[in-house]
Scaffold this motif. Structure first.
Motif, mmCIF file in Angstrom:
data_model
loop_
_atom_site.group_PDB
_atom_site.id
_atom_site.type_symbol
_atom_site.label_atom_id
_atom_site.label_comp_id
_atom_site.label_asym_id
_atom_site.label_seq_id
_atom_site.Cartn_x
_atom_site.Cartn_y
_atom_site.Cartn_z
ATOM 1 N N UNK A 1 14.627 0.006 -2.417
ATOM 2 C CA UNK A 1 14.558 0.052 -1.307
ATOM 3 C C UNK A 1 14.156 -1.583 -0.295
ATOM 4 N N UNK A 2 13.696 -2.945 -1.102
ATOM 5 C CA UNK A 2 13.371 -3.805 -0.319
ATOM 6 C C UNK A 2 15.494 -4.615 -0.469
ATOM 7 N N UNK A 3 15.404 -5.094 -1.882
ATOM 8 C CA UNK A 3 17.093 -4.388 -2.159
ATOM 9 C C UNK A 3 17.681 -4.493 -1.259
ATOM 10 N N UNK A 4 18.207 -3.379 -1.268
ATOM 11 C CA UNK A 4 18.858 -3.008 0.169
ATOM 12 C C UNK A 4 18.306 -3.378 1.255
ATOM 13 N N UNK A 5 17.636 -3.597 1.602
ATOM 14 C CA UNK A 5 17.307 -4.554 2.930
ATOM 15 C C UNK A 5 17.015 -5.761 2.719
ATOM 16 N N UNK A 6 17.670 -6.536 1.979
ATOM 17 C CA UNK A 6 17.378 -8.286 2.195
ATOM 18 C C UNK A 6 15.809 -8.635 2.105
ATOM 19 N N UNK A 7 15.416 -7.692 2.350
ATOM 20 C CA UNK A 7 14.184 -8.296 2.459
ATOM 21 C C UNK A 7 13.223 -9.315 0.554
ATOM 22 N N UNK A 8 13.489 -10.753 0.974
ATOM 23 C CA UNK A 8 12.233 -11.427 -0.047
ATOM 24 C C UNK A 8 11.013 -11.537 -0.218
ATOM 25 N N UNK A 9 10.874 -12.196 0.963
ATOM 26 C CA UNK A 9 8.966 -12.652 1.391
ATOM 27 C C UNK A 9 8.442 -11.795 2.818
ATOM 28 N N UNK A 10 7.332 -10.953 1.708
ATOM 29 C CA UNK A 10 7.401 -10.377 3.337
ATOM 30 C C UNK A 10 5.619 -9.804 2.762
ATOM 31 N N UNK A 11 4.880 -9.921 4.425
ATOM 32 C CA UNK A 11 3.731 -9.119 4.130
ATOM 33 C C UNK A 11 3.706 -7.639 3.769
ATOM 34 N N UNK A 12 2.595 -7.455 3.176
ATOM 35 C CA UNK A 12 2.817 -5.556 2.241
ATOM 36 C C UNK A 12 0.744 -4.859 2.106
ATOM 37 N N UNK A 13 1.217 -3.888 3.157
ATOM 38 C CA UNK A 13 -0.092 -3.159 3.122
ATOM 39 C C UNK A 13 0.453 -1.659 2.332
ATOM 40 N N UNK A 14 -0.542 -1.712 1.783
ATOM 41 C CA UNK A 14 -0.139 -0.118 0.657
ATOM 42 C C UNK A 14 -1.226 0.365 1.050
ATOM 43 N N UNK A 15 -1.692 1.807 1.012
ATOM 44 C CA UNK A 15 -2.653 2.891 1.011
ATOM 45 C C UNK A 15 -2.530 3.694 -0.022
ATOM 46 N N UNK A 16 -3.884 3.865 -1.014
ATOM 47 C CA UNK A 16 -4.110 4.690 -2.118
ATOM 48 C C UNK A 16 -2.976 5.122 -3.163
ATOM 49 N N UNK A 17 -2.551 5.327 -3.573
ATOM 50 C CA UNK A 17 -0.955 4.922 -4.121
ATOM 51 C C UNK A 17 -0.145 4.195 -4.176
ATOM 52 N N UNK A 18 0.219 4.018 -2.893
ATOM 53 C CA UNK A 18 1.297 2.654 -2.633
ATOM 54 C C UNK A 18 0.181 1.949 -2.343
ATOM 55 N N UNK A 19 -1.287 1.488 -2.722
ATOM 56 C CA UNK A 19 -2.048 0.465 -2.670
ATOM 57 C C UNK A 19 -1.965 -0.231 -3.984
ATOM 58 N N UNK A 20 -1.730 1.302 -5.403
ATOM 59 C CA UNK A 20 -2.089 0.691 -6.058
ATOM 60 C C UNK A 20 0.144 0.238 -6.863
ATOM 61 N N UNK A 21 0.998 0.659 -6.035
ATOM 62 C CA UNK A 21 1.957 0.276 -6.418
ATOM 63 C C UNK A 21 2.251 -1.223 -5.814
ATOM 64 N N UNK A 22 2.093 -1.485 -4.301
ATOM 65 C CA UNK A 22 1.832 -2.969 -3.852
ATOM 66 C C UNK A 22 1.201 -3.635 -4.955
ATOM 67 N N UNK A 23 -0.081 -3.383 -5.420
ATOM 68 C CA UNK A 23 -0.468 -4.147 -6.362
ATOM 69 C C UNK A 23 0.655 -4.984 -7.279
ATOM 70 N N UNK A 24 1.415 -3.902 -7.989
ATOM 71 C CA UNK A 24 1.527 -4.249 -9.080
ATOM 72 C C UNK A 24 3.009 -4.442 -8.698
ATOM 73 N N UNK A 25 3.586 -4.495 -7.387
ATOM 74 C CA UNK A 25 4.819 -5.367 -6.357
ATOM 75 C C UNK A 25 4.192 -6.803 -6.657
ATOM 76 N N UNK A 26 2.934 -6.641 -6.107
ATOM 77 C CA UNK A 26 2.625 -8.769 -6.296
ATOM 78 C C UNK A 26 2.610 -8.998 -6.723
ATOM 79 N N UNK A 27 1.196 -8.185 -7.682
ATOM 80 C CA UNK A 27 1.360 -8.756 -8.922
ATOM 81 C C UNK A 27 2.158 -9.684 -10.266
ATOM 82 N N UNK A 28 3.876 -8.852 -9.636
ATOM 83 C CA UNK A 28 5.206 -9.057 -10.452
ATOM 84 C C UNK A 28 5.492 -10.058 -9.575
ATOM 85 N N UNK A 29 5.270 -9.845 -8.291
ATOM 86 C CA UNK A 29 6.495 -11.398 -7.654
ATOM 87 C C UNK A 29 5.578 -11.540 -6.674
#
Length: 274
Positions: A93-121
């Motif tokens: 989805x980020x690739x589709x919208x051309x989003x490279x650097x961003x602020x991240x907000x995640x809740x519960x399941x989305x917070x866990x997904x966001x954590x892995x995203x922030x850790x990997x990138x």
């Protein structure tokens, strides 16, 4: 008077790990760094649509989307959905919208997904608002039900899960339960919950969270102020954001306070940017 900075609703045909998806998303353009929102289990992208009602965030582009198997998004193979799969979907989805650097907000399941995203990138994430996302085994009070109440029938498990949520003694639990069947496909539940439990128990999420170099805020409802790790993460530089009159769902119980905390945190992040 309606906001001039409204959002656009789109459907994105994507393929992730060989699985065909049609991802429903909301987005808006802007001149500042984008904010990316990842919703929790049983919630949808609309949890964050009221960003357009926040004048302080009016210049931020944003992206919010329904995870596969949730909301309006479609998935050709529900059995493939897991937290790692949701991470790969977010990247597409980020690739589709051309989003490279961003602020991240995640809740519960989305917070866990966001954590892995922030850790990997880590170089891509400018800040991270974690709204009761999993960072320790004790956070699996919803997902661990896949272990505590085993069932081979996805529909039967989900029906019982909904009823337990309806009766739970926490703010907004009954409201949350009322829409679960409309927001989640039963066939997606097991893979999501099993991966959440496995990651929470075995993937050193706390180490990943505390290892992030970006500004971090952990938001939690006052009913969950007993989480054992709150003093620990605060001592490691994490900003705590308790939400009054709230359990696990600030977007339902106290959205005004939720948005004010996000606005204030963004102001702090902006002032710290060279």
């Amino acid at each position: 008077m309606p906001s001039a900075k409204t959002f656009t609703h789109v459907q994105l045909p994507l393929t992730v790990e060989g699985v065909s998806l049609n991802v429903a998303a909301l987005h808006r353009d802007g001149i500042l760094a984008p904010i990316v929102f990842l919703h929790g289990f049983g919630s949808t992208k609309e949890d964050y649509a009221d960003i357009v009602q926040q004048p302080a965030l009016a210049d931020h582009p944003f992206v919010a989307f329904d995870a596969p198997g949730c909301g309006e998004s479609q998935c050709s193979d529900l059995s493939r959905i897991s937290i790692p799969f949701l991470l790969q979907t977010a990247l597409r989805v980020l690739e589709h919208f051309g989003v490279e650097r961003f602020h991240l907000v995640g809740h519960s399941m989305g917070g866990l997904t966001a954590l892995l995203l922030a850790h990997q990138f880590p170089d891509r994430v400018l800040s991270f608002v974690d709204i009761e996302g999993n960072i320790a085994p004790e956070d699996c009070f919803l997902s661990r039900q896949i272990v505590d109440y085993p069932s081979h029938d996805p529909e039967a498990f989900f029906a019982a899960f909904i009823e337990r949520a309806r009766q739970a003694p926490a703010f907004a639990s009954a409201l949350y339960s009322a829409s679960l069947r409309h927001k989640v496909r039963a066939g997606a539940v097991r893979g999501i919950f099993q991966s959440m439990v496995d990651l929470s128990d075995n993937a050193d999420l706390m180490g990943k969270f505390l290892g992030l170099k970006c500004p971090r805020m952990f938001m939690y409802g006052e009913q969950n102020a007993s989480l054992s790790y709150l003093p620990h993460i605060q001592a490691h530089g994490v900003r705590l954001a308790p939400i009054a009159g709230c359990g696990h769902f600030p977007m339902y119980s106290n959205p005004i306070a939720m948005w004010q905390q996000i606005v204030d945190f963004q102001a702090v992040c902006a002032s710290a940017t060279p």
